[in-house]
Design a protein around this motif. Structure first.
Motif, PDB file in Angstrom:
ATOM      1  N   TRP A  11      -6.786   4.837  -8.458  1.00  0.00           N
ATOM      2  CA  TRP A  11      -7.739   3.765  -8.212  1.00  0.00           C
ATOM      3  C   TRP A  11      -7.030   2.494  -7.747  1.00  0.00           C
ATOM      4  N   LEU A  14      -5.449   0.010  -0.566  1.00  0.00           N
ATOM      5  CA  LEU A  14      -5.837   0.486   0.762  1.00  0.00           C
ATOM      6  C   LEU A  14      -6.997  -0.338   1.324  1.00  0.00           C
ATOM      7  N   ALA A  15      -7.971  -0.653   0.468  1.00  0.00           N
ATOM      8  CA  ALA A  15      -9.083  -1.498   0.913  1.00  0.00           C
ATOM      9  C   ALA A  15      -8.578  -2.890   1.299  1.00  0.00           C
ATOM     10  N   ARG A  16      -7.618  -3.409   0.536  1.00  0.00           N
ATOM     11  CA  ARG A  16      -7.043  -4.714   0.884  1.00  0.00           C
ATOM     12  C   ARG A  16      -6.326  -4.666   2.222  1.00  0.00           C
ATOM     13  N   PHE A  21      -6.358   2.945  -4.099  1.00  0.00           N
ATOM     14  CA  PHE A  21      -7.547   2.746  -3.264  1.00  0.00           C
ATOM     15  C   PHE A  21      -7.862   1.249  -3.117  1.00  0.00           C
ATOM     16  N   VAL A  22      -7.610   0.473  -4.160  1.00  0.00           N
ATOM     17  CA  VAL A  22      -7.805  -0.983  -4.059  1.00  0.00           C
ATOM     18  C   VAL A  22      -6.823  -1.573  -3.048  1.00  0.00           C
ATOM     19  N   VAL A  52      -7.023  -2.677   4.772  1.00  0.00           N
ATOM     20  CA  VAL A  52      -8.043  -2.637   5.838  1.00  0.00           C
ATOM     21  C   VAL A  52      -8.624  -4.026   6.068  1.00  0.00           C
ATOM     22  N   TRP A  53      -8.871  -4.755   4.989  1.00  0.00           N
ATOM     23  CA  TRP A  53      -9.408  -6.115   5.113  1.00  0.00           C
ATOM     24  C   TRP A  53      -8.422  -7.029   5.857  1.00  0.00           C
ATOM     25  N   CYS A  54      -7.141  -6.943   5.499  1.00  0.00           N
ATOM     26  CA  CYS A  54      -6.136  -7.772   6.165  1.00  0.00           C
ATOM     27  C   CYS A  54      -6.016  -7.438   7.644  1.00  0.00           C
ATOM     28  N   THR A  67       0.835  -1.210   0.000  1.00  0.00           N
ATOM     29  CA  THR A  67       0.000   0.000   0.000  1.00  0.00           C
ATOM     30  C   THR A  67       0.867   1.256   0.000  1.00  0.00           C
TER      31      THR A  67
END
Length: 272
Positions: free
Chosen positions: A68, A74-76, A71-72, A78-80, A41
């Motif tokens: 974009w 970053l979302a990954r 942002f993908v 947060v999920w981890c 990230t």
């Protein structure tokens, strides 16, 4: 995060623990598991900024694509992180458990009595960062728990679990375990009621023996090397104190037969 011999149960673990089950250790995966998502990230963010600062009107779409992608990533990340905070490796006085799954909650369990072998592997990065991988073997072929990766502080966690498997009582003064305190309530020492005879105080009871008597009521207070060699999964055999030196495995009929054959003292023979 790690808990050892604590009465405080972490949030979310209470539903999977049995009534009266004692928590030995509960740990999240090592933070090194998040190193790759954090690094990816960070690199994506740096790349998005560099591309965005060097685009022209003709390549402005390229800068949008990089943002974009960031942002993908970053979302990954947060999920981890949420998945990491939800997963637990738990050891109690009865079982080993692995709780995992963020959306679909899953629990893998192995009874301590079924563990035939437990080892751990520490790679070179694991030796520097402080994590390891546990490898579990059991009597059954289908194992719900085979490998537990990213175990933090594996040396201490391994010792805690092995001590629970083999019923090893912690030495006095171990700050990680519950303090046994002074036994002045009649169970030993010189407190009220702590007497074995008229006017005689009871000698202080060893904290190790007291802890064994509390946690394992089958174990007799008097120990010797014979009992230490007993299988940890069998019922301990009480050993008689020195004041009553009887053979442990002699039954009453054998004792009577042995005593009945006693012919008394043999006088010395003098040659003429």
């Amino acid at each position: 995060m790690a808990l050892r011999r604590s009465t405080e149960v972490p949030t979310g673990l209470a539903p999977i623990l049995l009534p009266g089950e004692k928590l030995v250790t509960a740990v999240h995966a090592h933070w090194g598991k998040l190193a790759e998502p954090v690094a990816t990230t960070t690199l994506g963010f740096a790349a998005a900024i560099w591309v965005d600062s060097n685009v022209t009107k003709a390549t402005q779409v390229l800068g949008t694509i990089f943002w974009w992608l960031f942002f993908v990533l970053l979302a990954r990340l947060v999920w981890c992180f949420l998945d990491w905070s939800h997963n637990w490796f738990v050891a109690t006085d009865k079982r080993l458990l692995l709780r995992y799954g963020l959306i679909t909650h899953k629990v893998a369990m192995m009874p301590l009595l079924k563990v035939t072998d437990m080892s751990y592997v520490r790679s070179i990065p694991g030796q520097f960062l402080g994590y390891g991988k546990f490898v579990l073997e059991s009597a059954g072929q289908d194992q719900a728990m085979r490998e537990v990766k990213w175990v933090p502080n594996p040396d201490q966690t391994y010792r805690d679990i092995c001590a629970e498997i083999f019923h090893i009582v912690p030495p006095p003064g171990d700050e990680d375990f519950e303090d046994l305190g002074d036994l002045g309530d009649g169970t030993g020492g010189t407190g009220p009621g702590g007497r074995t005879g008229p006017g005689g105080p009871t000698p202080p009871v060893s904290p190790i023996v007291s802890a064994v008597s509390t946690d394992y009521p089958d174990v007799h207070r008097t120990h010797n090397p014979i009992q230490d060699r007993l299988d940890s999964y069998s019922r301990p055999v009480p050993i008689q104190p020195p004041s009553r030196p009887e053979t442990v495995y002699e039954s009453d009929d054998i004792k009577r037969r042995r005593r009945g054959a006693d012919t008394g003292p043999i006088w010395p023979q003098h040659e003429d």
